[in-house]
Scaffold this motif. Structure first.
Motif, short mmCIF file in Angstrom:
data_model
loop_
_atom_site.label_atom_id
_atom_site.label_comp_id
_atom_site.label_asym_id
_atom_site.label_seq_id
_atom_site.Cartn_x
_atom_site.Cartn_y
_atom_site.Cartn_z
N SER A 1 63.83 -15.80 -67.11
CA SER A 1 62.95 -14.73 -66.65
C SER A 1 63.19 -14.41 -65.17
O SER A 1 63.49 -15.29 -64.37
CB SER A 1 61.49 -15.09 -66.89
OG SER A 1 61.17 -16.27 -66.19
N THR A 2 63.04 -13.15 -64.85
CA THR A 2 63.28 -12.70 -63.49
C THR A 2 62.26 -13.28 -62.53
O THR A 2 62.60 -13.65 -61.41
CB THR A 2 63.26 -11.16 -63.43
OG1 THR A 2 64.20 -10.66 -64.36
CG2 THR A 2 63.60 -10.66 -62.05
N TRP A 3 60.99 -13.35 -62.94
CA TRP A 3 59.96 -13.88 -62.04
C TRP A 3 60.25 -15.31 -61.65
O TRP A 3 60.00 -15.70 -60.51
CB TRP A 3 58.57 -13.76 -62.67
CG TRP A 3 58.35 -14.67 -63.85
CD1 TRP A 3 58.52 -14.37 -65.16
CD2 TRP A 3 57.92 -16.03 -63.80
NE1 TRP A 3 58.26 -15.45 -65.94
CE2 TRP A 3 57.87 -16.50 -65.13
CE3 TRP A 3 57.58 -16.91 -62.78
CZ2 TRP A 3 57.49 -17.80 -65.46
CZ3 TRP A 3 57.20 -18.19 -63.10
CH2 TRP A 3 57.15 -18.63 -64.43
N ARG B 1 63.24 -16.72 -61.35
CA ARG B 1 64.33 -16.73 -60.37
C ARG B 1 63.87 -16.28 -59.00
O ARG B 1 64.28 -16.84 -57.99
CB ARG B 1 65.48 -15.84 -60.85
CG ARG B 1 66.29 -16.48 -61.95
CD ARG B 1 67.53 -15.69 -62.27
NE ARG B 1 67.20 -14.38 -62.81
CZ ARG B 1 67.68 -13.24 -62.32
NH1 ARG B 1 68.50 -13.24 -61.31
NH2 ARG B 1 67.36 -12.10 -62.88
N VAL B 2 63.00 -15.28 -58.96
CA VAL B 2 62.50 -14.78 -57.67
C VAL B 2 61.65 -15.85 -56.99
O VAL B 2 61.84 -16.17 -55.81
CB VAL B 2 61.71 -13.47 -57.86
CG1 VAL B 2 60.98 -13.08 -56.59
CG2 VAL B 2 62.63 -12.36 -58.32
N THR C 1 70.88 -16.53 -57.30
CA THR C 1 71.09 -15.12 -56.93
C THR C 1 72.34 -14.51 -57.56
O THR C 1 72.34 -13.34 -57.89
CB THR C 1 71.16 -14.96 -55.40
OG1 THR C 1 72.18 -15.82 -54.89
CG2 THR C 1 69.83 -15.30 -54.77
N ARG D 1 71.25 -13.88 -63.88
CA ARG D 1 71.06 -12.95 -64.99
C ARG D 1 71.69 -13.42 -66.29
O ARG D 1 71.38 -12.89 -67.35
CB ARG D 1 71.66 -11.60 -64.65
CG ARG D 1 70.82 -10.81 -63.75
CD ARG D 1 71.33 -9.42 -63.65
NE ARG D 1 70.64 -8.83 -62.51
CZ ARG D 1 71.07 -7.84 -61.82
NH1 ARG D 1 72.21 -7.29 -62.12
NH2 ARG D 1 70.39 -7.37 -60.80
N ARG E 1 69.39 -16.02 -70.71
CA ARG E 1 68.44 -15.21 -71.44
C ARG E 1 67.59 -16.11 -72.33
O ARG E 1 67.98 -17.23 -72.64
CB ARG E 1 69.14 -14.19 -72.35
CG ARG E 1 70.09 -13.28 -71.64
CD ARG E 1 69.36 -12.05 -71.16
NE ARG E 1 70.27 -11.00 -70.81
CZ ARG E 1 70.87 -10.88 -69.63
NH1 ARG E 1 70.69 -11.79 -68.73
NH2 ARG E 1 71.65 -9.87 -69.36
#
Length: 134
Positions: free
Chosen positions: A80-82, A84-85, A124, A128, A131
């Motif tokens: 999930s993107t959240w 990683r951020v 970074t 991506r 998944r």
């Protein structure tokens, strides 16, 4: 299930590496935090030469960062993107903390900074590729 443009490559191992390093560093930060909270005489450098103002407060900060590193390190594998951020933000905060603690334990701080750099790179550049369906 729809076909995606981007397929996972061999670089996906970087994310698993980053996640495992976050778990290990988080565990070590928790130990360091508990030492700062309960064993005030453990650190050999006095607070007058450090950015650290109080070892007890520093211990609580280390403990919270360690817990966050473990929780977010487990979430990074989901892709999930959240995650990683948040992981990137926590790793940068951890690196700043290790810079502040450099005079007390220089070898450990340098090793932790190098690991933080690799983890940040993995999150970074290759984040991506992970998944939820892998």
């Amino acid at each position: 299930m729809a076909q995606r443009d981007e397929e996972a490559t061999g670089w996906i191992g970087w994310i698993y590496f980053a996640s495992m390093m976050m778990l290990i560093i988080g565990g070590l930060q928790i130990i360091s935090g508990l030492l700062g909270i309960f064993r005030h005489g453990f650190f050999v450098v006095g607070t007058h030469g450090l950015v650290v103002w109080n070892y007890t407060a520093w211990g609580w900060i280390e403990l919270i960062i360690g817990i966050l590193l473990i929780i977010i390190g487990l979430s990074v594998i989901s892709g999930s993107t959240w995650a990683r951020v948040l992981a990137s933000i926590i790793v940068v905060i951890n690196a700043i903390g290790n810079l502040a603690f450099l005079p007390a334990y220089p070898i450990w701080s340098i090793i932790a900074l190098i690991i933080d750099g690799f983890v940040l790179y993995a999150l970074t550049v290759h984040g991506r590729e992970v998944r939820e369906d892998y």
